[in-house]
Design a protein around this motif. Structure first.
Motif, PDB file in Angstrom:
ATOM      1  N   GLY A 102       1.055  -1.288  -0.079  1.00 34.28           N
ATOM      2  CA  GLY A 102      -0.280  -0.149   0.166  1.00 34.28           C
ATOM      3  C   GLY A 102       1.263   0.985  -0.030  1.00 34.28           C
ATOM      4  N   PRO A 103       0.417   2.269   0.836  1.00 38.06           N
ATOM      5  CA  PRO A 103       1.768   3.110   0.758  1.00 38.06           C
ATOM      6  C   PRO A 103       2.878   3.508   0.938  1.00 38.06           C
ATOM      7  CG  PRO A 103      -0.703   3.985   2.033  1.00 38.06           C
ATOM      8  CD  PRO A 103      -0.824   2.291   1.784  1.00 38.06           C
ATOM      9  N   ARG A 157       4.825   1.561  -0.184  1.00 37.33           N
ATOM     10  CA  ARG A 157       5.328   0.472  -1.425  1.00 37.33           C
ATOM     11  C   ARG A 157       6.477   0.926  -1.339  1.00 37.33           C
ATOM     12  NH1 ARG A 157       4.865   1.503  -6.939  1.00 37.33           N
ATOM     13  NH2 ARG A 157       4.940  -0.590  -8.424  1.00 37.33           N
ATOM     14  N   ARG A 158       6.383   2.679  -1.988  1.00 43.11           N
ATOM     15  CA  ARG A 158       7.005   4.155  -2.527  1.00 43.11           C
ATOM     16  C   ARG A 158       8.384   3.450  -2.055  1.00 43.11           C
ATOM     17  NH1 ARG A 158       5.998   9.814  -3.827  1.00 43.11           N
ATOM     18  NH2 ARG A 158       8.419  10.659  -4.596  1.00 43.11           N
ATOM     19  N   GLY A 159       7.922   4.281  -0.525  1.00 40.30           N
ATOM     20  CA  GLY A 159       9.202   4.143   0.567  1.00 40.30           C
ATOM     21  C   GLY A 159      10.399   2.909   0.865  1.00 40.30           C
ATOM     22  N   VAL A 160       9.808   1.561   0.816  1.00 35.91           N
ATOM     23  CA  VAL A 160      10.396   0.199   0.593  1.00 35.91           C
ATOM     24  C   VAL A 160      11.449   0.394  -0.305  1.00 35.91           C
ATOM     25  CG1 VAL A 160      10.031  -2.185   1.200  1.00 35.91           C
ATOM     26  CG2 VAL A 160       8.516  -0.746   2.667  1.00 35.91           C
ATOM     27  N   LYS A 161      10.219   0.535  -1.798  1.00 33.57           N
ATOM     28  CA  LYS A 161      11.127  -0.034  -2.915  1.00 33.57           C
ATOM     29  C   LYS A 161      12.582   1.141  -3.152  1.00 33.57           C
ATOM     30  CE  LYS A 161       9.523  -1.184  -7.237  1.00 33.57           C
ATOM     31  NZ  LYS A 161       8.904  -0.540  -8.591  1.00 33.57           N
ATOM     32  N   ASN A 162      11.947   2.470  -2.979  1.00 29.76           N
ATOM     33  CA  ASN A 162      13.371   3.045  -2.777  1.00 29.76           C
ATOM     34  C   ASN A 162      15.334   2.685  -1.752  1.00 29.76           C
ATOM     35  OD1 ASN A 162      11.882   4.685  -4.624  1.00 29.76           O
ATOM     36  ND2 ASN A 162      11.117   6.529  -3.400  1.00 29.76           N
ATOM     37  N   PHE A 163      14.084   2.608  -0.763  1.00 29.94           N
ATOM     38  CA  PHE A 163      15.001   2.113   0.630  1.00 29.94           C
ATOM     39  C   PHE A 163      15.710   1.028  -0.472  1.00 29.94           C
ATOM     40  CE2 PHE A 163      17.288  -1.036   3.557  1.00 29.94           C
ATOM     41  CZ  PHE A 163      17.456  -0.092   4.219  1.00 29.94           C
ATOM     42  N   LEU A 164      15.191   0.129  -1.013  1.00 28.66           N
ATOM     43  CA  LEU A 164      16.057  -1.719  -1.314  1.00 28.66           C
ATOM     44  C   LEU A 164      16.611  -0.750  -2.758  1.00 28.66           C
ATOM     45  CD1 LEU A 164      13.151  -3.998  -0.987  1.00 28.66           C
ATOM     46  CD2 LEU A 164      15.312  -3.822   0.214  1.00 28.66           C
ATOM     47  N   HIS A 165      16.144  -0.086  -3.864  1.00 33.10           N
ATOM     48  CA  HIS A 165      16.880   0.399  -4.331  1.00 33.10           C
ATOM     49  C   HIS A 165      17.867   0.761  -4.552  1.00 33.10           C
ATOM     50  CE1 HIS A 165      14.160  -1.067  -7.972  1.00 33.10           C
ATOM     51  NE2 HIS A 165      13.272  -0.234  -7.423  1.00 33.10           N
ATOM     52  N   GLY A 166      18.170   1.279  -3.151  1.00 33.79           N
ATOM     53  CA  GLY A 166      19.447   2.108  -2.872  1.00 33.79           C
ATOM     54  C   GLY A 166      19.275   4.033  -3.164  1.00 33.79           C
ATOM     55  N   THR A 167      17.900   4.248  -3.709  1.00 30.16           N
ATOM     56  CA  THR A 167      17.980   5.471  -4.067  1.00 30.16           C
ATOM     57  C   THR A 167      18.745   6.562  -2.837  1.00 30.16           C
ATOM     58  OG1 THR A 167      15.741   5.297  -4.916  1.00 30.16           O
ATOM     59  CG2 THR A 167      15.906   7.524  -4.575  1.00 30.16           C
ATOM     60  N   TRP A 168      18.457   6.170  -1.355  1.00 23.19           N
ATOM     61  CA  TRP A 168      19.150   6.892  -0.200  1.00 23.19           C
ATOM     62  C   TRP A 168      20.732   6.448  -0.763  1.00 23.19           C
ATOM     63  CZ3 TRP A 168      21.896   4.328   2.567  1.00 23.19           C
ATOM     64  CH2 TRP A 168      21.853   2.766   3.060  1.00 23.19           C
ATOM     65  N   LEU A 169      20.938   5.922  -1.278  1.00 22.69           N
ATOM     66  CA  LEU A 169      22.346   5.816  -0.993  1.00 22.69           C
ATOM     67  C   LEU A 169      22.936   6.463  -1.799  1.00 22.69           C
ATOM     68  CD1 LEU A 169      24.656   4.272   0.819  1.00 22.69           C
ATOM     69  CD2 LEU A 169      24.061   2.234  -0.929  1.00 22.69           C
ATOM     70  N   GLY A 170      22.353   6.420  -3.310  1.00 19.83           N
ATOM     71  CA  GLY A 170      22.873   7.772  -4.173  1.00 19.83           C
ATOM     72  C   GLY A 170      23.853   6.379  -5.117  1.00 19.83           C
ATOM     73  N   HIS A 171      23.470   4.701  -4.529  1.00 23.05           N
ATOM     74  CA  HIS A 171      23.470   3.865  -6.037  1.00 23.05           C
ATOM     75  C   HIS A 171      23.363   2.904  -5.521  1.00 23.05           C
ATOM     76  CE1 HIS A 171      26.833   1.687  -3.689  1.00 23.05           C
ATOM     77  NE2 HIS A 171      27.231   2.664  -3.346  1.00 23.05           N
ATOM     78  N   PRO A 172      22.784   2.219  -6.347  1.00 26.65           N
ATOM     79  CA  PRO A 172      22.405   0.854  -6.187  1.00 26.65           C
ATOM     80  C   PRO A 172      22.728  -0.034  -4.934  1.00 26.65           C
ATOM     81  CG  PRO A 172      23.039   0.376  -8.501  1.00 26.65           C
ATOM     82  CD  PRO A 172      23.305   1.932  -7.942  1.00 26.65           C
ATOM     83  N   LEU A 173      21.602  -0.092  -3.978  1.00 30.98           N
ATOM     84  CA  LEU A 173      21.885  -1.361  -2.363  1.00 30.98           C
ATOM     85  C   LEU A 173      22.708  -2.345  -2.765  1.00 30.98           C
ATOM     86  CD1 LEU A 173      22.311  -0.896   0.666  1.00 30.98           C
ATOM     87  CD2 LEU A 173      19.624  -1.406   0.227  1.00 30.98           C
ATOM     88  N   HIS A 174      21.738  -3.230  -3.445  1.00 35.85           N
ATOM     89  CA  HIS A 174      22.647  -4.797  -3.957  1.00 35.85           C
ATOM     90  C   HIS A 174      23.950  -4.937  -3.736  1.00 35.85           C
ATOM     91  CE1 HIS A 174      21.591  -8.873  -5.163  1.00 35.85           C
ATOM     92  NE2 HIS A 174      23.102  -8.676  -6.904  1.00 35.85           N
ATOM     93  N   PRO A 175      25.157  -4.433  -4.261  1.00 38.60           N
ATOM     94  CA  PRO A 175      26.111  -4.417  -4.283  1.00 38.60           C
ATOM     95  C   PRO A 175      26.765  -4.722  -3.389  1.00 38.60           C
ATOM     96  CG  PRO A 175      26.252  -2.396  -5.972  1.00 38.60           C
ATOM     97  CD  PRO A 175      24.398  -3.262  -5.227  1.00 38.60           C
ATOM     98  N   VAL A 176      26.650  -3.805  -2.339  1.00 38.52           N
ATOM     99  CA  VAL A 176      26.886  -3.619  -1.195  1.00 38.52           C
ATOM    100  C   VAL A 176      26.702  -5.109   0.030  1.00 38.52           C
ATOM    101  CG1 VAL A 176      26.358  -1.957   1.034  1.00 38.52           C
ATOM    102  CG2 VAL A 176      26.546  -1.313  -0.747  1.00 38.52           C
ATOM    103  N   MET A 177      25.377  -4.913  -0.309  1.00 41.59           N
ATOM    104  CA  MET A 177      24.415  -6.851   0.297  1.00 41.59           C
ATOM    105  C   MET A 177      24.929  -7.810   0.396  1.00 41.59           C
ATOM    106  SD  MET A 177      22.385  -4.527   2.341  1.00 41.59           S
ATOM    107  CE  MET A 177      21.764  -6.975   3.637  1.00 41.59           C
ATOM    108  N   THR A 178      25.561  -7.874  -0.909  1.00 41.22           N
ATOM    109  CA  THR A 178      26.237  -8.733  -1.497  1.00 41.22           C
ATOM    110  C   THR A 178      27.649  -9.366  -0.923  1.00 41.22           C
ATOM    111  OG1 THR A 178      27.166  -8.362  -3.691  1.00 41.22           O
ATOM    112  CG2 THR A 178      24.962  -9.398  -3.755  1.00 41.22           C
ATOM    113  N   ASP A 179      27.863  -8.191  -0.355  1.00 38.63           N
ATOM    114  CA  ASP A 179      29.829  -8.440  -0.120  1.00 38.63           C
ATOM    115  C   ASP A 179      29.448  -9.562   1.432  1.00 38.63           C
ATOM    116  OD1 ASP A 179      30.518  -7.222  -2.033  1.00 38.63           O
ATOM    117  OD2 ASP A 179      31.136  -5.455  -0.475  1.00 38.63           O
TER     118      ASP A 179
END
Length: 291
Positions: free
Chosen positions: A35-36, A38-60
């Protein structure tokens, strides 16, 4: 050793498309159910707040933990009574926990792909899931005192994760998933004319060009905004997007960018859009890289 034929072979396995359809729908259903939030959770997981994707950080986290576990296994005694053995077990558990975060961020990014990257991404995910399950089996065997079996499962899991990492590299370096598609383009260091003022209509997104670099121009009242026109996410043409107040929405995957600063207002892009200063001189719109 050229391993490229492996990813080419996987790309020809059309059955991956059926799996991708189901998985993408499942990811979409999950986020819609938020629901509401959605946007915040997706942006967090994309890494919008970080300035680059969060995924490569997590894979380490899982890769590092599981590498340490194999090393500690080699240094520990066979009966599993040494501190090395206990540390190896703890590293396995840490890697499994980290794999959950890596999977969540990776799925969120992958859900915005299509064609070849989507198919390769399914194989990448399957190998990582298989590797994680093998490490979980290793941890279970160790808890039951079967450390030799645990070491075998851990080695098999590590090989699966390394194969997945190869495909991840293929996605990043060949398909350019997770890289900034707007960076590295030549921008004017001083004010340079790019379009006649008379050619820029009020409230209409317009593509202009500085040398080989496409630019996005917009006039709102007395102000003229300018951004790099190639979307940082996957290279979408922002001039064909939608104007939302003082922001532009990419037509490909819906990333929102603030026209004044280039800041990401909504993902999937994790990268800000390069912004340029503008002025009007002698009937020409002039731009330069923002200082």
């Amino acid at each position: 050793m050229d391993l490229r034929p492996i990813s080419d072979w996987l790309d020809r396995q059309k059955a991956l498309d059926a799996a991708a359809d189901l998985l993408q729908q499942a990811v979409k259903t999950f986020f819609d159910a938020l629901g509401p939030a959605r946007r915040g959770v997706k942006n967090f997981l994309h890494g919008t707040w970080l300035g680059h994707p969060l995924h490569p950080v997590m894979t380490d986290v899982p890769v590092g933990a599981w590498t340490a576990a194999l090393l500690l296994d080699a240094m520990g005694d066979r009966a599993g009574r040494s501190g090395f053995a206990r540390a190896a077990d703890a590293s396995l558990a840490l890697g499994i926990a980290g794999a959950v975060g890596a999977a969540a961020t990776g799925l969120t990014d992958w859900a915005e792909t299509d064609a070849r990257p989507r198919r390769i991404g399914v194989a990448h995910a399957a190998l990582n899931v298989g590797g994680t399950l093998l490490f979980a089996a290793s941890l279970f065997c160790r808890s039951r005192g079967r450390r030799a079996s645990g070491r075998g499962f851990a080695l098999a899991g590590y090989l699966s994760v390394i194969a997945a990492a190869y495909l991840g590299g293929d996605l990043a370096y060949h398909e350019q998933i997770g890289v900034d598609h707007s960076s590295g383009r030549e921008m004017p260091g001083k004010f340079t004319p790019v379009l006649a003022e008379s050619e820029l209509a009020e409230g209409k997104l317009r593509r202009a060009r500085y040398k080989e670099t496409p630019l996005l121009l917009l006039r709102l009242g007395k102000r003229v905004f300018a951004l790099a026109e190639t979307c940082a996410h996957l290279g979408g043409p922002l001039a064909e997007g939608k104007l939302e107040g003082n922001s532009v929405v990419c037509p490909w995957h819906g990333s929102w960018f603030d026209l004044e600063s280039g800041r990401v207002l909504d993902g999937p892009s994790a990268f800000a859009q390069p912004c340029l200063e503008t002025r009007i001189r002698q009937g020409q719109i002039e731009v330069r890289a923002s200082r």
